[in-house]
Design an enzyme around this catalytic site. Structure first.
Site, mmCIF file in Angstrom:
data_model
loop_
_atom_site.group_PDB
_atom_site.id
_atom_site.type_symbol
_atom_site.label_atom_id
_atom_site.label_comp_id
_atom_site.label_asym_id
_atom_site.label_seq_id
_atom_site.Cartn_x
_atom_site.Cartn_y
_atom_site.Cartn_z
ATOM 1 N N GLN A 206 -23.189 -14.586 30.835
ATOM 2 C CA GLN A 206 -22.624 -14.906 29.440
ATOM 3 C C GLN A 206 -22.066 -16.335 29.258
ATOM 4 O OE1 GLN A 206 -21.235 -10.635 29.216
ATOM 5 N NE2 GLN A 206 -20.436 -11.494 27.455
ATOM 6 N N GLU A 241 -19.417 -12.426 31.791
ATOM 7 C CA GLU A 241 -18.642 -13.466 31.213
ATOM 8 C C GLU A 241 -18.050 -14.350 32.390
ATOM 9 O OE1 GLU A 241 -14.860 -14.983 28.340
ATOM 10 O OE2 GLU A 241 -15.830 -12.574 28.242
ATOM 11 N N ARG A 319 -4.992 -10.114 23.506
ATOM 12 C CA ARG A 319 -5.466 -9.802 22.522
ATOM 13 C C ARG A 319 -5.360 -8.283 22.135
ATOM 14 N NH1 ARG A 319 -10.430 -10.882 19.400
ATOM 15 N NH2 ARG A 319 -10.611 -13.148 20.632
ATOM 16 N N ARG A 351 -16.622 -5.580 25.928
ATOM 17 C CA ARG A 351 -16.650 -5.788 24.352
ATOM 18 C C ARG A 351 -15.461 -5.351 23.542
ATOM 19 N NH1 ARG A 351 -22.079 -2.880 22.003
ATOM 20 N NH2 ARG A 351 -22.340 -4.226 19.908
ATOM 21 N N PHE A 353 -12.424 -7.032 24.167
ATOM 22 C CA PHE A 353 -11.739 -7.745 25.025
ATOM 23 C C PHE A 353 -10.265 -7.378 24.826
ATOM 24 C CE2 PHE A 353 -9.919 -12.118 26.434
ATOM 25 C CZ PHE A 353 -10.685 -12.248 27.533
ATOM 26 N N ALA A 523 -16.295 -13.061 22.280
ATOM 27 C CA ALA A 523 -15.382 -12.976 21.250
ATOM 28 C C ALA A 523 -16.138 -12.942 19.952
ATOM 29 C CB ALA A 523 -14.685 -14.314 21.418
ATOM 30 N N GLU A 728 -18.588 -7.113 18.483
ATOM 31 C CA GLU A 728 -17.370 -6.279 18.954
ATOM 32 C C GLU A 728 -16.670 -5.498 17.924
ATOM 33 O OE1 GLU A 728 -15.077 -8.839 22.160
ATOM 34 O OE2 GLU A 728 -15.333 -9.925 20.505
#
Length: 775
Positions: A206, A241, A319, A351, A353, A523, A728
């Site tokens: 990713q 990622e 987050r 997904r 995060f 994101a 997401e």
């Protein structure tokens, strides 16, 4: 001049098929493992640790090197540059450097003439280890004050005083499990050495730019000596990622040592053992509230198991803090985030995060408040919503961002009315009163999810658009395609700008030699960022073509229109291809690069105050379930979803993302259980490392009634065509299933019950909740 052969409708807003759908269903889509490799390519395998924590006394690889077909063997000492693949903090060795940090950690790598020979050779190593004590859980890490990063606390108001003066007060805790990404295509990379100390890396990732950088650092090279390329992935979900870097680096070092191309492809068992998961959380809360269930004060503990290294645990846990409000205004709140260092695989992006974990915490609090008061959980949720206008006093988050676009009040009201929430609640109550063994549950849960990278500098993208002199278009951009439809939407955006049929636009693979300094496709920002960058490049080219036509005709540039494959102006109509051919002859530049950076966002990472998100995506889901109180077995009977994607660029793809995200979230919260051995010589070993022991949702788990609709809305911010991100946010719609199961358990336990139901809500977990924690 020749007229175009087709007269297409506008591309943006059309529910077009995925651009690779015909290749997917026919088996012709090319993934990294399908790309023909150069002659002499070697195949790699890894030697893994069989202990969670220890120090290597002796690593004897003589039998490995002597095995048939083996051409190269490397350990940490053979890495010419940095033995590190940590994306943020340099604490993540590519190969073990002496201290084993988790069960399954790669100790060495071997390259042989075939994949089978490499795997057989890797099993011949003789390893002697001195065992060391291992921390295996978030609670154990917290007790030992073992952190990958220091604890973080965010607060607003005086939570202690608010708790002490509130009419009601509750304390509780809940366990929230992790999740395996289970992408269909495992981790894979193919490194091809080229002339003058350069390397081409084909990688399922990713984040191609990060792969480029990590490989360069591992080889001790400069970044311009490495190119990373990805046409498509067979799924990513965050697992590719940062953690694709280790695979790319090992393949590249083996290629450098052997002088031959090397492909490293993990099988499913090794992939699940080696790669990180969604962070599991231990959650504790102390909440004060009034008679209506409105929260007056809240103290929240979010303790996560990060694993042996930081990886992306910092922003993931940040987050979680940012989303610990979900849809609810928190006036006096204190949130403590603990980032536990454990001797388990390093957990990573997944997904949502971290957002899902924070949102699950507040939804658990809200649900407990409702059950304590004997009120409908939906009424308590609505009582705590953020205000519905920019002038509301209840519209600022605990991190200082104003909520200016809250549409949850009408969205939830519409879903509740259309799906007959009140009538179904009464029918379920009646059913439960007459059914001693089977119980039903119902829950309607909202979603408010912030869109942007919290690492502000990642909110940028580039694109390169070529208009060829026959009128066809080729687009390169920094986003990667993992099945989510990003390439399809970019094609639509570009086709719309030039007024072309979709088939006249093609996308090339994502390649760091075409578009540099890319951000991860993560994101939920892939279309927002790369769509705007591609649009900017198209508009620059279109202005030149319009200027060329306008000058010839003696009209203004604004009078030149691009639509339906034609270029038109007063008294002039010509096919786009013919105009482009003329412009080329007149030496008009027909290519350009576009760039975009997200406006308005800013925040202080030390105080965690500011505006980390450009906008919010919203949605709500209503789930109805049934449980068998004798076995804990359960079934999702019906799901109704109303979700906000702004002005959809492609409704078909957006609805597919909502459906897929919901089902993946449902799997996380109901069936997908990660089990680690906790004692004995194999303590820390992942026991659920194969499809036989780890259950993702199957077709049979799909709700028999599954209604998904898009909410009529336009983004208040200037996003690409006023659309909203969809990758997401839908995952968190699955909270409705978990809390419907909790509702069914509460119905079995009787009035006032607050079931201790942990996630995932497997049949065993449901039985434990029904029997006070005992089986």
């Amino acid at each position: 001049m020749n007229a175009p052969s087709r007269n297409p409708p506008p591309a943006v807003g059309a529910g077009l098929p995925h651009e690779s759908a015909h290749l997917h269903v026919s088996g012709r889509a090319t993934y990294v493992d399908d790309i023909p490799v150069p002659a002499g390519t070697l195949h790699a395998a890894l030697g893994l640790s069989n202990i969670a924590h220890g120090r290597i006394k002796r690593l004897d690889l003589s039998a490995v090197r002597a095995a048939p077909g083996v051409r190269a063997v490397i350990t940490a000492d053979d890495i010419p540059g940095d033995n590190d693949c940590g994306p943020v903090k340099h604490d993540d060795p590519i190969l073990c450097d002496g201290e084993i940090l988790f069960h399954g950690q790669p100790l060495f790598a071997v390259a042989a003439d075939s994949h089978e020979l490499a795997r057989k050779a890797a099993r011949l190593a003789r390893v002697e280890v001195t065992p060391l004590p291992a921390l295996l859980s978030a609670e154990a890490a917290a007790e030992a004050e073992s952190w990958v990063l220091p604890p973080v606390e965010v607060s607003r108001g005086d939570a202690v005083a608010a708790l002490e003066t509130a009419p009601h007060r509750l304390r509780g805790e809940v366990e929230l499990g992790g999740q395996e990404h289970f992408y269909l295509e495992g981790q894979i990379a193919c490194a091809i050495p080229l002339e003058d100390d350069t390397m081409r890396v084909l990688t399922s990732t990713q984040h191609p730019t990060e792969m480029q950088h990590m490989v360069a650092h591992a080889l001790g090279w400069r970044v311009h000596q490495v190119t990373a390329e990805c046409r498509r992935m067979g799924g990513g979900f965050g697992g590719k990622e940062s953690q694709s870097a280790q695979i790319a680096c090992i393949a590249a070092v083996l290629a450098r040592v052997s002088g031959r191309p090397v492909k490293l492809r993990l099988d499913r068992d090794d992939d699940m053992r080696i790669t990180g998961k969604r962070h599991d959380f231990h959650i504790e809360y102390d909440v004060g509230f009034d008679d209506a269930g409105r929260i007056a004060g809240l103290k929240l503990l979010l303790a996560s198991r990060c694993g042996y290294s930081a990886d992306l645990s910092g922003p993931v846990n940040d987050r979680a803090i940012f989303h610990a409000d979900n849809a609810y205004y928190l006036d006096a709140v204190s949130i403590l985030s603990l980032r536990g260092r454990t001797h388990t695989v390093s957990n990573t992006a997944f997904r949502g995060f971290g957002g899902p974990q924070g949102m699950f915490a507040i939804e658990s609090v809200i649900d407990d408040i409702a059950r304590h008061l004997g009120r409908d959980p939906l009424a308590v949720r609505q009582a705590n919503f953020y205000g519905d206008s920019a002038g509301s006093e209840r519209n600022v988050t605990h991190y200082g961002m104003k909520v200016e676009d809250n549409i949850l009040h009408p969205l939830v009201a519409q879903l509740a009315a259309d799906a007959h929430y009140t009538e179904r609640r009464a029918a379920i109550d009646a059913f439960n009163a007459s059914s001693p063994l089977l119980k039903k549950g119902l829950a309607l849960t909202p979603v408010k999810f912030g869109i942007s990278f919290t690492a502000t500098f990642y909110n940028q993208a580039g694109a390169l658009v070529h208009v060829y002199n026959d009128g066809t278009v080729l687009v390169s951009h920094g986003g990667t395609e993992m099945g989510q439809g990003l390439y399809t939407k970019i094609r639509q955006i570009v086709a719309q700008e030039f007024g072309l049929p979709i088939d006249d636009v093609r996308l090339s693979s994502t390649d760091t030699s075409r578009v540099p300094n890319t951000s991860a496709t993560a994101a939920s920002s892939g279309t927002d960022l790369n769509g705007k960058a591609a649009q900017a490049a198209c508009q620059a080219i279109r202005r030149r073509i319009a200027g060329f036509v306008a000058e010839r005709l003696g009209v203004s540039d604004e009078a030149v229109i691009f639509a339906a494959g034609m270029v038109s102006a007063p008294g002039f109509d010509a096919a786009f291809a013919d105009v482009v051919a003329d412009a080329y002859q007149a030496r008009v530049q027909l290519w350009d690069a576009g760039f975009y950076k997200t406006p308005k966002i800013h925040y202080d990472p030390v105080t965690m105050q500011g505006r980390p998100f450009y906008y919010f995506s919203y949605g709500a889901a209503l789930a109805e379930v049934a449980i068998d109180t004798l076995t804990g077995e359960n079934r999702v009977l019906r799901v109704d979803i109303l979700h906000d994607v702004g002005r959809s660029i492609n409704p078909a793809i957006d609805i597919g993302q909502i459906e897929g995200g919901f089902i993946q979230g449902m799997g996380w919260l109901t069936t997908e259980e990660l089990v680690y051995q906790t004692d004995g010589p194999q303590a820390g070993r992942l026991a659920t490392h194969a499809p036989s022991t780890y259950k993702i949702p199957a077709v049979s788990d799909l709700p028999p009634v599954f209604n998904v609709r898009l909410f009529d809305n336009a983004n208040v911010e200037d996003s690409i065509h006023r659309s909203k991100a969809v990758g997401e946010p839908p995952l968190m719609l699955a909270f409705s299933v978990f809390f419907a199961l909790r509702d069914a358990v509460a119905a079995a336990l009787g009035p006032g019950a607050r079931p201790q139901l942990d996630a995932p809500a497997t049949p065993e977990a449901i039985l434990r909740a029904l029997h006070g924690g005992r089986l």
